[in-house]
Design a protein around this motif. Structure first.
Motif, PDB file in Angstrom:
ATOM      1  N   ALA A 136       0.836  -1.208   0.000  1.00  0.00           N
ATOM      2  CA  ALA A 136       0.000   0.000   0.000  1.00  0.00           C
ATOM      3  C   ALA A 136       0.867   1.253   0.000  1.00  0.00           C
ATOM      4  CB  ALA A 136      -0.935  -0.002   1.205  1.00  0.00           C
ATOM      5  N   LEU A 137       1.967   1.221   0.719  1.00  0.00           N
ATOM      6  CA  LEU A 137       2.878   2.361   0.756  1.00  0.00           C
ATOM      7  C   LEU A 137       3.516   2.569  -0.622  1.00  0.00           C
ATOM      8  CD1 LEU A 137       4.078   4.512   2.660  1.00  0.00           C
ATOM      9  CD2 LEU A 137       5.958   2.918   3.130  1.00  0.00           C
ATOM     10  N   ILE A 138       3.862   1.480  -1.282  1.00  0.00           N
ATOM     11  CA  ILE A 138       4.429   1.572  -2.626  1.00  0.00           C
ATOM     12  C   ILE A 138       3.412   2.149  -3.599  1.00  0.00           C
ATOM     13  CG2 ILE A 138       5.260   0.199  -4.583  1.00  0.00           C
ATOM     14  CD1 ILE A 138       6.577  -1.678  -2.526  1.00  0.00           C
ATOM     15  N   ARG A 139       2.169   1.664  -3.541  1.00  0.00           N
ATOM     16  CA  ARG A 139       1.121   2.168  -4.444  1.00  0.00           C
ATOM     17  C   ARG A 139       0.847   3.645  -4.189  1.00  0.00           C
ATOM     18  NH1 ARG A 139      -1.309  -2.805  -3.241  1.00  0.00           N
ATOM     19  NH2 ARG A 139      -2.693  -1.787  -1.740  1.00  0.00           N
ATOM     20  N   PHE A 140       0.909   4.055  -2.937  1.00  0.00           N
ATOM     21  CA  PHE A 140       0.681   5.463  -2.609  1.00  0.00           C
ATOM     22  C   PHE A 140       1.687   6.351  -3.326  1.00  0.00           C
ATOM     23  CE2 PHE A 140       1.994   9.085   0.010  1.00  0.00           C
ATOM     24  CZ  PHE A 140       0.800   9.804   0.057  1.00  0.00           C
ATOM     25  N   PHE A 141       2.961   6.029  -3.249  1.00  0.00           N
ATOM     26  CA  PHE A 141       3.972   6.882  -3.863  1.00  0.00           C
ATOM     27  C   PHE A 141       4.014   6.738  -5.391  1.00  0.00           C
ATOM     28  CE2 PHE A 141       5.494   7.239   0.501  1.00  0.00           C
ATOM     29  CZ  PHE A 141       5.789   8.601   0.543  1.00  0.00           C
ATOM     30  N   ASP A 142       3.376   5.716  -5.923  1.00  0.00           N
ATOM     31  CA  ASP A 142       3.199   5.634  -7.376  1.00  0.00           C
ATOM     32  C   ASP A 142       2.375   6.815  -7.877  1.00  0.00           C
ATOM     33  OD1 ASP A 142       4.660   3.470  -8.173  1.00  0.00           O
ATOM     34  OD2 ASP A 142       2.957   2.105  -8.366  1.00  0.00           O
ATOM     35  N   ASN A 143       1.361   7.196  -7.092  1.00  0.00           N
ATOM     36  CA  ASN A 143       0.490   8.304  -7.481  1.00  0.00           C
ATOM     37  C   ASN A 143      -0.336   8.746  -6.270  1.00  0.00           C
ATOM     38  OD1 ASN A 143      -1.547  10.003  -8.619  1.00  0.00           O
ATOM     39  ND2 ASN A 143      -1.248   9.014 -10.605  1.00  0.00           N
ATOM     40  N   PRO A 144       0.201   9.641  -5.428  1.00  0.00           N
ATOM     41  CA  PRO A 144      -0.521  10.079  -4.231  1.00  0.00           C
ATOM     42  C   PRO A 144      -1.871  10.726  -4.538  1.00  0.00           C
ATOM     43  CG  PRO A 144       1.792  10.679  -4.071  1.00  0.00           C
ATOM     44  CD  PRO A 144       1.567  10.209  -5.480  1.00  0.00           C
TER      45      PRO A 144
ATOM     46  N   ASP B 230      10.439   2.756 -10.826  1.00  0.00           N
ATOM     47  CA  ASP B 230      11.158   1.505 -10.564  1.00  0.00           C
ATOM     48  C   ASP B 230      12.061   1.659  -9.347  1.00  0.00           C
ATOM     49  OD1 ASP B 230      10.104   0.416 -12.963  1.00  0.00           O
ATOM     50  OD2 ASP B 230      11.753   1.252 -14.124  1.00  0.00           O
ATOM     51  N   GLN B 231      12.772   2.764  -9.302  1.00  0.00           N
ATOM     52  CA  GLN B 231      13.718   3.002  -8.221  1.00  0.00           C
ATOM     53  C   GLN B 231      13.005   3.156  -6.886  1.00  0.00           C
ATOM     54  OE1 GLN B 231      16.908   5.870  -9.319  1.00  0.00           O
ATOM     55  NE2 GLN B 231      15.898   5.988 -11.304  1.00  0.00           N
ATOM     56  N   LEU B 232      11.909   3.901  -6.890  1.00  0.00           N
ATOM     57  CA  LEU B 232      11.207   4.173  -5.641  1.00  0.00           C
ATOM     58  C   LEU B 232      10.512   2.922  -5.098  1.00  0.00           C
ATOM     59  CD1 LEU B 232      10.544   6.271  -3.555  1.00  0.00           C
ATOM     60  CD2 LEU B 232       8.640   7.057  -4.972  1.00  0.00           C
ATOM     61  N   ARG B 233       9.951   2.118  -5.982  1.00  0.00           N
ATOM     62  CA  ARG B 233       9.314   0.876  -5.538  1.00  0.00           C
ATOM     63  C   ARG B 233      10.326  -0.042  -4.862  1.00  0.00           C
ATOM     64  NH1 ARG B 233       6.065  -0.062 -11.249  1.00  0.00           N
ATOM     65  NH2 ARG B 233       4.343   1.390 -10.841  1.00  0.00           N
TER      66      ARG B 233
ATOM     67  N   LEU C 182      -1.146  15.323  -2.136  1.00  0.00           N
ATOM     68  CA  LEU C 182       0.274  15.536  -1.842  1.00  0.00           C
ATOM     69  C   LEU C 182       0.991  15.948  -3.127  1.00  0.00           C
ATOM     70  CD1 LEU C 182       2.110  15.020   0.747  1.00  0.00           C
ATOM     71  CD2 LEU C 182       2.899  12.978  -0.494  1.00  0.00           C
ATOM     72  N   PRO C 183       1.688  17.088  -3.123  1.00  0.00           N
ATOM     73  CA  PRO C 183       2.402  17.518  -4.343  1.00  0.00           C
ATOM     74  C   PRO C 183       3.678  16.711  -4.571  1.00  0.00           C
ATOM     75  CG  PRO C 183       2.811  19.089  -2.594  1.00  0.00           C
ATOM     76  CD  PRO C 183       1.813  18.090  -2.048  1.00  0.00           C
ATOM     77  N   PHE C 184       3.473  15.439  -4.847  1.00  0.00           N
ATOM     78  CA  PHE C 184       4.576  14.551  -5.191  1.00  0.00           C
ATOM     79  C   PHE C 184       4.224  13.844  -6.483  1.00  0.00           C
ATOM     80  CE2 PHE C 184       6.554  10.370  -5.312  1.00  0.00           C
ATOM     81  CZ  PHE C 184       7.892  10.688  -5.133  1.00  0.00           C
TER      82      PHE C 184
ATOM     83  N   LEU D 210      11.801   5.234   6.683  1.00  0.00           N
ATOM     84  CA  LEU D 210      10.406   4.799   6.576  1.00  0.00           C
ATOM     85  C   LEU D 210       9.470   5.715   7.352  1.00  0.00           C
ATOM     86  CD1 LEU D 210      10.717   0.905   6.857  1.00  0.00           C
ATOM     87  CD2 LEU D 210       9.834   2.184   4.899  1.00  0.00           C
ATOM     88  N   ALA D 211       9.918   6.214   8.499  1.00  0.00           N
ATOM     89  CA  ALA D 211       9.082   7.113   9.299  1.00  0.00           C
ATOM     90  C   ALA D 211       8.730   8.365   8.502  1.00  0.00           C
ATOM     91  CB  ALA D 211       9.802   7.486  10.593  1.00  0.00           C
ATOM     92  N   ALA D 212       9.699   8.891   7.737  1.00  0.00           N
ATOM     93  CA  ALA D 212       9.434  10.073   6.906  1.00  0.00           C
ATOM     94  C   ALA D 212       8.408   9.757   5.825  1.00  0.00           C
ATOM     95  CB  ALA D 212      10.740  10.563   6.278  1.00  0.00           C
ATOM     96  N   LEU D 213       8.522   8.586   5.208  1.00  0.00           N
ATOM     97  CA  LEU D 213       7.572   8.210   4.158  1.00  0.00           C
ATOM     98  C   LEU D 213       6.172   7.973   4.728  1.00  0.00           C
ATOM     99  CD1 LEU D 213       9.739   5.762   1.979  1.00  0.00           C
ATOM    100  CD2 LEU D 213       9.414   8.237   1.717  1.00  0.00           C
ATOM    101  N   LEU D 214       6.107   7.365   5.905  1.00  0.00           N
ATOM    102  CA  LEU D 214       4.802   7.116   6.525  1.00  0.00           C
ATOM    103  C   LEU D 214       4.138   8.425   6.953  1.00  0.00           C
ATOM    104  CD1 LEU D 214       5.683   3.938   8.601  1.00  0.00           C
ATOM    105  CD2 LEU D 214       4.019   4.069   6.726  1.00  0.00           C
ATOM    106  N   SER D 215       4.936   9.408   7.346  1.00  0.00           N
ATOM    107  CA  SER D 215       4.386  10.724   7.673  1.00  0.00           C
ATOM    108  C   SER D 215       3.743  11.352   6.433  1.00  0.00           C
ATOM    109  CB  SER D 215       5.482  11.627   8.226  1.00  0.00           C
ATOM    110  OG  SER D 215       4.995  12.930   8.472  1.00  0.00           O
ATOM    111  N   LEU D 216       4.398  11.212   5.282  1.00  0.00           N
ATOM    112  CA  LEU D 216       3.835  11.729   4.034  1.00  0.00           C
ATOM    113  C   LEU D 216       2.589  10.949   3.629  1.00  0.00           C
ATOM    114  CD1 LEU D 216       7.119  12.314   1.989  1.00  0.00           C
ATOM    115  CD2 LEU D 216       5.637  14.060   3.030  1.00  0.00           C
TER     116      LEU D 216
END
Length: 324
Positions: A49-57, A189-192, A247-249, A232-238
């Motif tokens: 779920a965290l990976i899918r989130f950063f694919d497209n917030p 690819d890199q972020l996943r 989220l503007p990412f 991971l704590a930083a990513l979970l905060s986002l």
């Protein structure tokens, strides 16, 4: 949308339709601030779920509101295809690679693709398929060699900043994660791989993680558990921030910004991000993603918060890449 005469973007470009200016001035962003979230704060997140989130917030946020983007519906072909578009070609290469890794020969893969209607008809389809098979043969051998050293999958459950992160890491090779895709290396690819690598290292074990692409290999160094948990704590905060507001990412645009920062070219960071966002005559910009279009409507996407998030997500990742 700029096809509507009262879109604020039309007046930013210099529209002379004065009768629509009052409506444009009165338009507001899709979301002006964080929304109230029913229920308790997030206490458990799956790695996938965290990976899918950063694919497209933006997609994550809009779908959490029950919104569906009709632009993702596929239209029926109105003419007989003699070539494949980029998506069709990638799907063909993915299925071909899967068949080769299963031990099928190229001709068996071609017949299967033709039976599914995935190839142009006649000799056009055979020529196209043979070109792709020839180009993928060496890559398939490289991936197969890696998969021979595949280990048992890892189940991870860790608590990070009050959130339980759990998941199953499927492809473990030589102690680290391994991923592959029959295409050039992309920021996604890199972020996943990075998020999975962080989960593996945070759980107290793991080796170097690798992604195989057709143009290059990516390798992440091993991190100690405390460092991985901090990342991971930083990513979970986002993740939590992105549940309350868009989220503007944007994976490619944010990467373009962070890569220039990592290379010591800060003055070029925002121009590089702007190019990735707007695109060019030959490469579509990330702004055309329908989820980003809706979530970022009538607001500046590449603002100060965008810069902060891009650096927060990508700089630790770029610093962990094994050089050479």
């Amino acid at each position: 949308h700029p096809l509507q005469p009262f879109s604020r973007r039309n007046f930013a470009l210099g529209s002379y339709a004065a009768e629509w200016r009052p409506a444009a001035a009165a338009s507001r962003p899709f979301i002006e601030g964080p929304i109230a979230i029913p229920g308790e704060a997030v206490s458990e997140v799956a790695v996938d779920a965290l990976i899918r989130f950063f694919d497209n917030p933006s997609r994550h946020f809009l779908q959490s509101l029950g919104l569906y983007n009709a632009e993702h519906e596929e239209a029926l072909e109105e003419s007989e295809p003699f070539a494949l578009d980029a998506l069709g070609l990638y799907q063909l290469k993915s299925e071909l690679l899967g068949g080769l890794l299963e031990g099928d020969d190229a001709e068996t893969c071609r017949r299967r693709a033709a039976a599914r209607g995935e190839l142009p008809h006649g000799s056009f389809g055979k020529i196209l398929f043979d070109e792709q098979a020839e180009g993928l043969r060496g890559f398939a051998e490289e991936v197969a060699e890696r998969l021979q050293r595949r280990e048992a999958r890892r189940d991870v459950t860790i608590e990070v900043a009050g959130v339980e992160l759990r998941g199953r890491l499927e492809l473990v090779v030589d102690g680290g994660l391994c991923s592959y895709r029959p295409g050039k290396l992309k920021p996604r690819d890199q972020l996943r791989l990075w998020i999975g690598h962080l989960a593996l290292c945070a759980s107290g074990g793991g080796g170097r993680s690798m992604h195989l692409a057709t143009d290059k290999q990516l390798l992440f160094e091993v991190l100690d558990s405390a460092c991985a948990q901090s990342r991971l704590a930083a990513l979970l905060s986002l993740y939590g921030e992105g549940a309350a507001a868009p989220l503007p990412f944007f994976p490619a645009t944010s990467y373009a910004f962070a890569k220039k920062i990592a290379d010591g070219k800060e003055a070029d960071a925002l121009p590089a991000a702007g190019s990735a966002w707007e695109g060019s005559q030959f490469t579509p910009g990330e702004r055309l993603d329908p989820w980003f279009e809706q979530a970022m409507r009538d607001r500046e996407p590449l603002d100060e918060r965008f810069c902060e998030i891009a650096a927060l997500v990508y700089l630790p990742m770029l610093n962990a890449v094994v050089k050479g």
